[in-house]
Design a protein around this motif. Sequence first.
Motif, PDB file in Angstrom:
ATOM      1  N   GLU A   1      -0.846  -8.498  -0.503  1.00 28.78           N
ATOM      2  CA  GLU A   1      -1.187  -7.916   0.795  1.00 28.78           C
ATOM      3  C   GLU A   1      -0.113  -8.149   1.850  1.00 28.78           C
ATOM      4  O   GLU A   1      -0.121  -7.516   2.898  1.00 28.78           O
ATOM      5  N   ARG A   2       0.850  -9.038   1.553  1.00 30.40           N
ATOM      6  CA  ARG A   2       1.884  -9.367   2.530  1.00 30.40           C
ATOM      7  C   ARG A   2       3.266  -8.900   2.119  1.00 30.40           C
ATOM      8  O   ARG A   2       4.251  -9.199   2.792  1.00 30.40           O
ATOM      9  N   LEU A   3       3.354  -8.171   1.011  1.00 30.76           N
ATOM     10  CA  LEU A   3       4.643  -7.688   0.528  1.00 30.76           C
ATOM     11  C   LEU A   3       4.766  -6.180   0.700  1.00 30.76           C
ATOM     12  O   LEU A   3       3.781  -5.481   0.929  1.00 30.76           O
ATOM     13  N   GLY A   4       6.000  -5.697   0.565  1.00 34.19           N
ATOM     14  CA  GLY A   4       6.250  -4.266   0.666  1.00 34.19           C
ATOM     15  C   GLY A   4       5.898  -3.536  -0.617  1.00 34.19           C
ATOM     16  O   GLY A   4       5.638  -4.152  -1.658  1.00 34.19           O
TER      17      GLY A   4
ATOM     18  N   LEU B   1      -7.443   0.618  10.072  1.00 31.56           N
ATOM     19  CA  LEU B   1      -6.227   0.647   9.255  1.00 31.56           C
ATOM     20  C   LEU B   1      -6.526   0.912   7.780  1.00 31.56           C
ATOM     21  O   LEU B   1      -5.687   1.453   7.069  1.00 31.56           O
ATOM     22  N   ARG B   2      -7.680   0.462   7.289  1.00 35.63           N
ATOM     23  CA  ARG B   2      -8.104   0.644   5.897  1.00 35.63           C
ATOM     24  C   ARG B   2      -7.203  -0.098   4.908  1.00 35.63           C
ATOM     25  O   ARG B   2      -7.176   0.210   3.727  1.00 35.63           O
ATOM     26  N   ARG B   3      -6.420  -1.034   5.414  1.00 35.87           N
ATOM     27  CA  ARG B   3      -5.547  -1.846   4.559  1.00 35.87           C
ATOM     28  C   ARG B   3      -5.209  -3.122   5.318  1.00 35.87           C
ATOM     29  O   ARG B   3      -5.352  -3.160   6.548  1.00 35.87           O
ATOM     30  N   PRO B   4      -4.745  -4.200   4.633  1.00 35.17           N
ATOM     31  CA  PRO B   4      -4.365  -5.430   5.341  1.00 35.17           C
ATOM     32  C   PRO B   4      -3.276  -5.168   6.378  1.00 35.17           C
ATOM     33  O   PRO B   4      -2.381  -4.343   6.169  1.00 35.17           O
TER      34      PRO B   4
END
Length: 452
Positions: A45-48, A272-275
């Motif tokens: 969730e914290r990466l590209g 946002l529907r995402r982290p």
Amino acid sequence: MTINQNHDLTAVIDTITQDLSDKDLVSLTQTLTPLSVPELVRTFERLGLRQRAVIFRLLSKQRALEVFEELPPALQGDLLDGLQDAEVARLFAELDPDDRMWLLDEVPSALAPRLLRGLPEAERQLAAEMLGYPQGCVGRRMTPEYVSTRFNFTVGQTLARVRERLDEAETVYTLPVLDGSRQVVGVVSLRDLLGADESAAIEAIMQPAHTAEATDEAEFAARRCADLGLLALPIVDSESRLVGMFTIDDAVRILEHEESEDAARQGGVEPLRRPYLSTPVLTLVRSRVVWLLVLAVGATLTVRVLSAFEATLEQVTVLALFVPLLIGTGGNTGNQAATTVTRALALGDVKPRDILKVLSRELRTGCALGLLLGALGFAVAGLVYSPLIGLVIGLTLLAVCAAAATVGGAMPLVARAIRVDPAVFSNPFITTFVDATGLVIYFLIARAVLQL
């Protein structure tokens, strides 16, 4: 390596980022190996996007599937774009039918047919049936993988059916009881089955069934499931025939999604529907700019009101000092009322037909709040400036709080009646209404009291 605190996760991500930059896949694999599935999900969730695709390919098939199942649907869709067709087909086929619907609702429309083509014929037909229900209804969130029984079966026969389908069924803790035409006539829990004599008839131990129709809103079914404390809710068609089961984990997921959506829209942004950390900056901009433009246009009404009462301000300049206080208090009062009623709507405590009752309650609440704040405003402004200025501020706070609470309470009900999301409709309207109308009330009271 175990991640117990945020700084530990940050250190792991820094190491992963460095390994990716150095193209050191051996070191990267060693960093990933000790991580549990929840830790991997938090890392993803914290990466590209490209980083996630590389890491995903380094995981074993089983771990990759477990991580994929736990990712938010939006990130699942992103990840599929970076994988080969064979990998995509395998992952999609391994998902439970209800999880596939979550994913299909998130991916671009062009990708959906490609995903469906990779399914076996029986699974593809099942997915097509679920896709036939409108978006947002519980028919797209139920699972067709369940175990049912018949009212004339024995407990022993039913337990045998449970054992036979244990591996393929998503839920076995609540079994719907059917008659000869597949209509739901009751439910029986696994606990009751295990505690009953195997020769006992299901009809003797079954309980009355709570059901929902496949075309009902998913949020309605989720709240029904949560309110009744059910592990699973039978989903039926228009003729009360069983078509699936709606499980509590999906109900919780929907309620969390709806809560996040309402909270975002009440704050003037799109969900946002995402982290957050995996959301592109451009998406963040798009989620906020529309409402900023709407509120900016609404603010022009405030400017128009101020210009209309410019002469009044010139005569008593001290009135301008209280404008932010009055606008802010009115806006907060209206938003409090709107938030309370929106929540009551979501829980089913009130309906649009209750608008007169809500108006009455919010008017009385607003008057009570206005009396308290107005008395304080009268005392402070009267001591600092003059009793007449204090009277203007006190009366304005009373009037503005009463009007803002009444309008704030009514707006969610009006929105629901015209089939608009109350969280979207209420707050922007209240902000515009209070800014403009509150100033009109303020200056009219000032003119009357101060004889301007």
